[in-house]
Write an enzyme that holds these catalytic residues in place. Structure first.
Site, PDB file in Angstrom:
ATOM      1  N   ARG A 103       0.838  -1.188   0.000  1.00  0.00           N
ATOM      2  CA  ARG A 103       0.000   0.000   0.000  1.00  0.00           C
ATOM      3  C   ARG A 103       0.882   1.250   0.000  1.00  0.00           C
ATOM      4  NH1 ARG A 103      -1.883   0.778   4.295  1.00  0.00           N
ATOM      5  NH2 ARG A 103      -1.194  -1.027   5.465  1.00  0.00           N
ATOM      6  N   TYR A 233      -1.413  -3.540  -6.773  1.00  0.00           N
ATOM      7  CA  TYR A 233      -1.256  -4.236  -5.492  1.00  0.00           C
ATOM      8  C   TYR A 233      -2.564  -4.264  -4.691  1.00  0.00           C
ATOM      9  CZ  TYR A 233      -0.263  -5.210  -0.670  1.00  0.00           C
ATOM     10  OH  TYR A 233      -0.333  -5.753   0.586  1.00  0.00           O
ATOM     11  N   GLY A 234      -2.809  -5.368  -4.025  1.00  0.00           N
ATOM     12  CA  GLY A 234      -3.979  -5.628  -3.169  1.00  0.00           C
ATOM     13  C   GLY A 234      -4.734  -4.407  -2.662  1.00  0.00           C
ATOM     14  N   LYS A 242      -9.799  -2.517   1.417  1.00  0.00           N
ATOM     15  CA  LYS A 242      -9.545  -1.383   2.307  1.00  0.00           C
ATOM     16  C   LYS A 242     -10.302  -0.123   1.856  1.00  0.00           C
ATOM     17  CE  LYS A 242      -7.064  -3.530   5.291  1.00  0.00           C
ATOM     18  NZ  LYS A 242      -6.069  -4.446   4.902  1.00  0.00           N
ATOM     19  N   HIS A 262     -10.783  -2.649  11.184  1.00  0.00           N
ATOM     20  CA  HIS A 262      -9.669  -3.491  10.721  1.00  0.00           C
ATOM     21  C   HIS A 262      -9.473  -4.616  11.742  1.00  0.00           C
ATOM     22  CE1 HIS A 262      -5.163  -3.585   9.283  1.00  0.00           C
ATOM     23  NE2 HIS A 262      -5.910  -4.401   8.576  1.00  0.00           N
ATOM     24  N   SER A 284      -1.543  -3.657  10.235  1.00  0.00           N
ATOM     25  CA  SER A 284      -1.165  -4.515   9.111  1.00  0.00           C
ATOM     26  C   SER A 284       0.085  -5.328   9.439  1.00  0.00           C
ATOM     27  CB  SER A 284      -0.900  -3.644   7.886  1.00  0.00           C
ATOM     28  OG  SER A 284      -2.059  -2.910   7.584  1.00  0.00           O
ATOM     29  N   CYS A 286       0.542  -7.604  11.639  1.00  0.00           N
ATOM     30  CA  CYS A 286       0.793  -7.774  13.072  1.00  0.00           C
ATOM     31  C   CYS A 286       0.063  -8.966  13.662  1.00  0.00           C
ATOM     32  CB  CYS A 286       0.438  -6.500  13.825  1.00  0.00           C
ATOM     33  SG  CYS A 286       1.603  -5.161  13.481  1.00  0.00           S
ATOM     34  N   GLY A 287      -0.445  -9.876  12.830  1.00  0.00           N
ATOM     35  CA  GLY A 287      -0.898 -11.151  13.375  1.00  0.00           C
ATOM     36  C   GLY A 287      -2.379 -11.472  13.301  1.00  0.00           C
ATOM     37  N   THR A 289      -4.323 -12.577  10.647  1.00  0.00           N
ATOM     38  CA  THR A 289      -4.592 -13.831   9.929  1.00  0.00           C
ATOM     39  C   THR A 289      -4.190 -15.015  10.804  1.00  0.00           C
ATOM     40  OG1 THR A 289      -4.216 -12.726   7.826  1.00  0.00           O
ATOM     41  CG2 THR A 289      -4.100 -15.126   7.811  1.00  0.00           C
ATOM     42  N   ASN A 290      -3.016 -14.895  11.430  1.00  0.00           N
ATOM     43  CA  ASN A 290      -2.527 -15.990  12.267  1.00  0.00           C
ATOM     44  C   ASN A 290      -3.436 -16.255  13.458  1.00  0.00           C
ATOM     45  OD1 ASN A 290       0.466 -17.061  11.618  1.00  0.00           O
ATOM     46  ND2 ASN A 290       0.122 -15.035  10.760  1.00  0.00           N
ATOM     47  N   ASP A 311      -9.478  -9.944   8.578  1.00  0.00           N
ATOM     48  CA  ASP A 311      -8.968  -8.594   8.306  1.00  0.00           C
ATOM     49  C   ASP A 311      -9.969  -7.476   8.591  1.00  0.00           C
ATOM     50  OD1 ASP A 311      -6.645  -7.120   7.359  1.00  0.00           O
ATOM     51  OD2 ASP A 311      -7.773  -6.633   5.556  1.00  0.00           O
ATOM     52  N   SER A 399       5.010 -10.230   0.557  1.00  0.00           N
ATOM     53  CA  SER A 399       4.400 -11.144  -0.411  1.00  0.00           C
ATOM     54  C   SER A 399       3.112 -11.705   0.199  1.00  0.00           C
ATOM     55  CB  SER A 399       5.370 -12.263  -0.782  1.00  0.00           C
ATOM     56  OG  SER A 399       5.896 -12.876   0.375  1.00  0.00           O
ATOM     57  N   ARG A 400       2.155 -12.009  -0.652  1.00  0.00           N
ATOM     58  CA  ARG A 400       0.808 -12.351  -0.184  1.00  0.00           C
ATOM     59  C   ARG A 400       0.268 -13.590  -0.875  1.00  0.00           C
ATOM     60  NH1 ARG A 400      -1.661  -8.853   3.939  1.00  0.00           N
ATOM     61  NH2 ARG A 400      -0.024  -7.312   4.232  1.00  0.00           N
ATOM     62  N   ARG A 431       2.540  -4.078  17.699  1.00  0.00           N
ATOM     63  CA  ARG A 431       3.845  -4.720  17.674  1.00  0.00           C
ATOM     64  C   ARG A 431       4.766  -3.813  18.466  1.00  0.00           C
ATOM     65  NH1 ARG A 431       6.566  -8.243  13.755  1.00  0.00           N
ATOM     66  NH2 ARG A 431       4.673  -8.747  12.604  1.00  0.00           N
TER      67      ARG A 431
HETATM   68  P1  GTP Z   1      -2.563  -7.728   7.268  1.00  0.00           P
HETATM   69  O1  GTP Z   1      -3.037  -8.758   6.291  1.00  0.00           O
HETATM   70  O2  GTP Z   1      -1.457  -6.884   6.710  1.00  0.00           O
HETATM   71  O3  GTP Z   1      -3.656  -6.877   7.834  1.00  0.00           O
HETATM   72  O4  GTP Z   1      -1.791  -8.492   8.439  1.00  0.00           O
HETATM   73  P2  GTP Z   1      -2.213  -9.459   9.646  1.00  0.00           P
HETATM   74  O5  GTP Z   1      -2.500  -8.641  10.854  1.00  0.00           O
HETATM   75  O6  GTP Z   1      -3.249 -10.418   9.222  1.00  0.00           O
HETATM   76  O7  GTP Z   1      -0.836 -10.203   9.934  1.00  0.00           O
HETATM   77  P3  GTP Z   1      -0.423 -11.748   9.788  1.00  0.00           P
HETATM   78  O8  GTP Z   1      -1.239 -12.646  10.658  1.00  0.00           O
HETATM   79  O9  GTP Z   1      -0.363 -12.079   8.366  1.00  0.00           O
HETATM   80  O10 GTP Z   1       1.047 -11.733  10.407  1.00  0.00           O
HETATM   81  C1  GTP Z   1       2.099 -10.944   9.907  1.00  0.00           C
HETATM   82  C2  GTP Z   1       3.431 -11.491  10.321  1.00  0.00           C
HETATM   83  O11 GTP Z   1       3.514 -11.584  11.747  1.00  0.00           O
HETATM   84  C3  GTP Z   1       3.702 -12.883   9.766  1.00  0.00           C
HETATM   85  O12 GTP Z   1       5.010 -12.945   9.289  1.00  0.00           O
HETATM   86  C4  GTP Z   1       3.513 -13.783  10.965  1.00  0.00           C
HETATM   87  O13 GTP Z   1       4.309 -14.936  10.885  1.00  0.00           O
HETATM   88  C5  GTP Z   1       3.903 -12.886  12.143  1.00  0.00           C
HETATM   89  N1  GTP Z   1       3.160 -13.253  13.377  1.00  0.00           N
HETATM   90  C6  GTP Z   1       1.836 -13.484  13.467  1.00  0.00           C
HETATM   91  N2  GTP Z   1       1.470 -13.862  14.722  1.00  0.00           N
HETATM   92  C7  GTP Z   1       2.606 -13.849  15.445  1.00  0.00           C
HETATM   93  C8  GTP Z   1       2.896 -14.157  16.818  1.00  0.00           C
HETATM   94  O14 GTP Z   1       2.033 -14.497  17.619  1.00  0.00           O
HETATM   95  N3  GTP Z   1       4.204 -14.021  17.205  1.00  0.00           N
HETATM   96  C9  GTP Z   1       5.183 -13.647  16.332  1.00  0.00           C
HETATM   97  N4  GTP Z   1       6.421 -13.548  16.801  1.00  0.00           N
HETATM   98  N5  GTP Z   1       4.946 -13.370  15.032  1.00  0.00           N
HETATM   99  C10 GTP Z   1       3.683 -13.465  14.597  1.00  0.00           C
HETATM  100  C1  SPV Z   2      -3.072  -4.610   5.105  1.00  0.00           C
HETATM  101  O1  SPV Z   2      -2.118  -3.965   4.634  1.00  0.00           O
HETATM  102  O2  SPV Z   2      -3.583  -4.328   6.212  1.00  0.00           O
HETATM  103  C2  SPV Z   2      -3.626  -5.764   4.368  1.00  0.00           C
HETATM  104  C3  SPV Z   2      -3.175  -6.003   3.003  1.00  0.00           C
HETATM  105  O3  SPV Z   2      -4.463  -6.453   4.886  1.00  0.00           O
HETATM  106  S1  SPV Z   2      -3.947  -4.888   1.889  1.00  0.00           S
HETATM  107  O4  SPV Z   2      -5.041  -5.557   1.230  1.00  0.00           O
HETATM  108  O5  SPV Z   2      -2.941  -4.510   0.911  1.00  0.00           O
HETATM  109  O6  SPV Z   2      -4.439  -3.726   2.587  1.00  0.00           O
HETATM  110 MN    MN Z   3      -5.157  -5.603   6.839  1.00  0.00          MN
END
Ligand code: GTP
Ligand code: SPV
Ligand code: MN
Length: 617
Positions: A103, A233-234, A242, A262, A284, A286-287, A289-290, A311, A399-400, A431
């Site tokens: 972005r 890009y996304g 977004k 968000h 973004s 910061c975790g 999806t995980n 998201d 990368s996504r 973070r």
């Molecule tokens: P957007 O799609 O950008 O909105 O991001 P998101 O908030 O969904 O983040 P995502 O879950 O993709 O995590 C981003 C990065 O943080 C990845 O490289 C993960 O491996 C890392 N991560 C996620 N959860 C944790 C955690 O609990 N601990 C640590 N150390 N890293 C984490």
């Molecule tokens: C973010 O940046 O918070 C994302 C990826 O989830 S994007 O779709 O590019 O906004």
């Molecule tokens: Mn996001």
């Protein structure tokens, strides 16, 4: 386990739309007729065609056949390449222009008639000037290309909370991503036809010449429209995400009394079969999806986790005063690096088929490769060059992957529920290497709004610019709030008067580090231990320590069974440094003051209360 075999299905009400039924109806597409299509849609399509001068116009039906045709076309012209079809069936790789990988907040504008309505949190341009600037770039931009008209619905197709839009784009990559990420095509167009004139968001997109000098992402919340040019890009190009579901929708939500956030939405089912739903805002990368698809650790094998969204959440009060959430999306656009069978097995598995990868590396046998994948070796990097460590990582840090949500093994059966799920807890986080404890709870809603407004986080590769710098990111919405943050906080505060059944508000931080830069908390699946404490707090089943910044866990109340973590580390994670926090709270005060007269006095009063308590203690 697939959602359909889980316990959660037992509490499911009959649902109107099932993913597979929806796909079937997409195949039965008919060309929309002039009599039902809103005039404003046909007229707008004509106007755009006149301005951009495409070689052809294609109305997207969202069918699988259309998807496959576009994939074939992109394989032929080199936009996509096929990945190893045995180990990664129906998976494709797209490599972006190296200048177009994230972005671009500095090129993103909110164009309201009054500058103050956009607020200091947004770049602003007067609507007339913005239209003139961006239209000049759109003139002739689609020459020789096909213009795709992409009707989409954000949210379950039969939900009263869903909103539709139409994206016009000259990018087939956008079309296939929108197919995976949204309810796109015939069903959405039918809803637009039903709802009639003026109710849908108009998004115009062209990749232009991809030059950052001629790139701009313009939002016109008062006109319910978006114009984005110069990026594929996304977040810049998939306008349902977004641009619509956050920037435009947050503006509408304020006017209509709901919230567009968000946030991930996740269901946590305890061993007794009770499920609590949590909405969690993290900046973004910061975790989210995980956390949304975490797998319980062995010590919690009798717990289950259900993903509703990863998201974006749209939140409405129901008749009983409970806040309910729907996920406007139906797919994931997730960060690839760091995904492996230990950190996020659900994601790792779901991206082995029917996925589009953007900007990862490749192995010599044509499998996708990224940092911390923990299997295979990179042979090529994200720019298609032979891998050479001196060129940096093989996969771009931003990368996504794009996949449909139904690929996710933990996908919730309630993700399609028209009225969403009731939210027990709202969780903010960021973070932070230092300062912010693993978890704490706000004292009440008002204080919780301050906790959200005070969120700060290290910047990530999701935006072009410096990475690792702490900045304020209130409610993880700094890049996404379509109006003045001062008005946004007032809107958040107003919920306190509308309901006495609001969720409890918490703050988390998975990213505390020791002096060597090692994470103190194991994170990922182990985060369930923290969510468990949050749920127990919501249920009033566990005590806590009251401090100036909120309630902290008592030592021993976060279950560390089978976890290799010392008492000292745990203590460091759940305690606060008063001097540091006094500094932080004054910095938050200064930040709030920068919003001037529009800042709600109640929010400043909350901040002052915490400062006073910290100074006394
Ligand atoms: P957007 O799609 O950008 O909105 O991001 P998101 O908030 O969904 O983040 P995502 O879950 O993709 O995590 C981003 C990065 O943080 C990845 O490289 C993960 O491996 C890392 N991560 C996620 N959860 C944790 C955690 O609990 N601990 C640590 N150390 N890293 C984490
Ligand atoms: C973010 O940046 O918070 C994302 C990826 O989830 S994007 O779709 O590019 O906004
Ligand atoms: Mn996001």
């Amino acid at each position: 386990m697939h959602a359909a075999q889980g316990h959660e299905i037992a509490i499911m009400r009959p649902l109107g739309t099932d993913i597979r039924q929806q796909n079937d109806s997409r195949i039965a597409f008919r060309e929309p007729t002039m009599t039902t299509k809103p005039d404003s849609l046909q007229q707008w399509v004509n106007e755009v065609a006149e301005l951009t001068n495409p070689a052809a116009i294609h109305w997207c039906d969202g069918s699988d056949a259309e998807y496959e045709d576009l994939i074939k076309q992109m394989l032929a012209d080199g936009t996509l390449s096929e990945l190893n079809n045995e180990s990664y069936p129906n998976c494709y790789l797209h490599l972006s222009d190296p200048n177009d990988v994230a972005r671009v907040e500095h090129l993103t504008f909110v164009c309201t008639s009054e500058e103050d309505d956009a607020g200091p949190n947004n770049n602003w341009m007067a609507p007339a000037e913005a239209h003139a600037k961006v239209d000049a770039l759109f003139a002739g931009a689609m020459q020789g290309r096909t213009m795709y008209v992409i009707p989409y619905c954000m949210g379950p197709i039969d939900s009263p909370f869903s909103r539709c839009g139409v994206e016009i784009s000259d990018s087939p990559y956008v079309v296939v991503n929108m197919k995976l990420m949204t309810r796109m095509g015939t069903a959405a167009l039918a809803r637009i036809e039903r709802e009639g004139e003026g109710d849908f968001v108009k998004g115009l997109h062209s990749t232009g010449d991809l030059s950052p000098d001629r790139r701009m992402i313009m939002h016109f919340p008062e006109e319910l429209s978006i114009k984005s040019i110069g990026s594929g890009y996304g977040g810049n190009a998939l306008l349902g995400k977004k641009c619509h579901a956050l920037r435009i929708a947050s503006h509408q939500a304020r006017q209509e009394g709901w919230l567009a956030e968000h946030m991930l939405i996740v269901g946590i089912e305890n061993p007794d079969g009770e499920t609590h739903y949590i909405a969690c805002a993290l900046p973004s990368a910061c975790g989210k999806t995980n956390l949304a698809m975490l797998i319980p650790p062995d010590s919690h094998a009798d717990w289950k986790v259900w993903t509703l969204g990863d998201d974006i959440a749209w939140l409405h009060l129901d008749d009983e005063g409970r806040l309910r959430a729907i996920n406007p999306e139906s797919g994931y656009f997730g960060v690839v690096p760091g995904t492996n069978s230990k950190t996020n097995k659900n994601a790792f598995d779901m991206i082995t088929h029917d996925a589009i990868y953007t900007n990862v590396g490749r192995t010599s046998n044509n499998e996708p490769w990224w940092e911390d994948k923990q299997v295979g070796e990179p042979a090529y990097d994200w720019q298609g060059r032979d891998y050479d460590a001196s060129n940096g990582p093989a996969a771009h840090p931003n990368s996504r992957f794009t996949v449909a949500a139904c690929n996710n093994p933990s996908y919730s059966s309630l993700a399609e529920a028209p009225d969403g799920v009731p939210i027990s807890a709202i969780v903010f986080g960021g973070r932070r290497k230092e300062l912010a404890p693993l978890v704490y709870q706000s004292k009440d809603w008002k204080h919780g709004v301050l906790v959200g407004a005070g969120v700060a986080s290290e910047t990530t590769a999701a935006n072009v610019g410096e990475v690792g710098v702490v900045r304020r990111d209130p409610m993880a919405m700094k890049p996404f709030c379509g109006y003045n943050f001062a008005d946004y906080w007032a809107h958040w505060l107003s919920f306190d008067e509308r309901s006495d059944k609001l969720p409890k508000i918490f703050h988390i931080n998975w990213f505390r580090q020791d002096k060597q830069g090692k994470f103190l908390w194991p994170g990922f699946g182990e985060n369930l231990r923290v969510l468990r404490w949050i749920i127990e707090r919501c249920e009033g089943r566990v005590d806590a320590i009251e401090t100036a910044i909120g309630y902290l866990p008592k030592s021993g109340d976060i279950d560390t069974t089978q976890l290799d973590i010392s008492d000292a580390t745990m203590q460091a994670l759940i305690s606060i440094d008063k001097a540091q926090w006094l500094e932080e709270m004054s910095a938050i005060g200064e930040y709030l003051d920068s919003y001037g007269d529009r800042l709600p006095a109640a929010l400043k009063a909350e901040q002052q209360k915490v400062v006073d308590q910290l100074s006394q203690a």
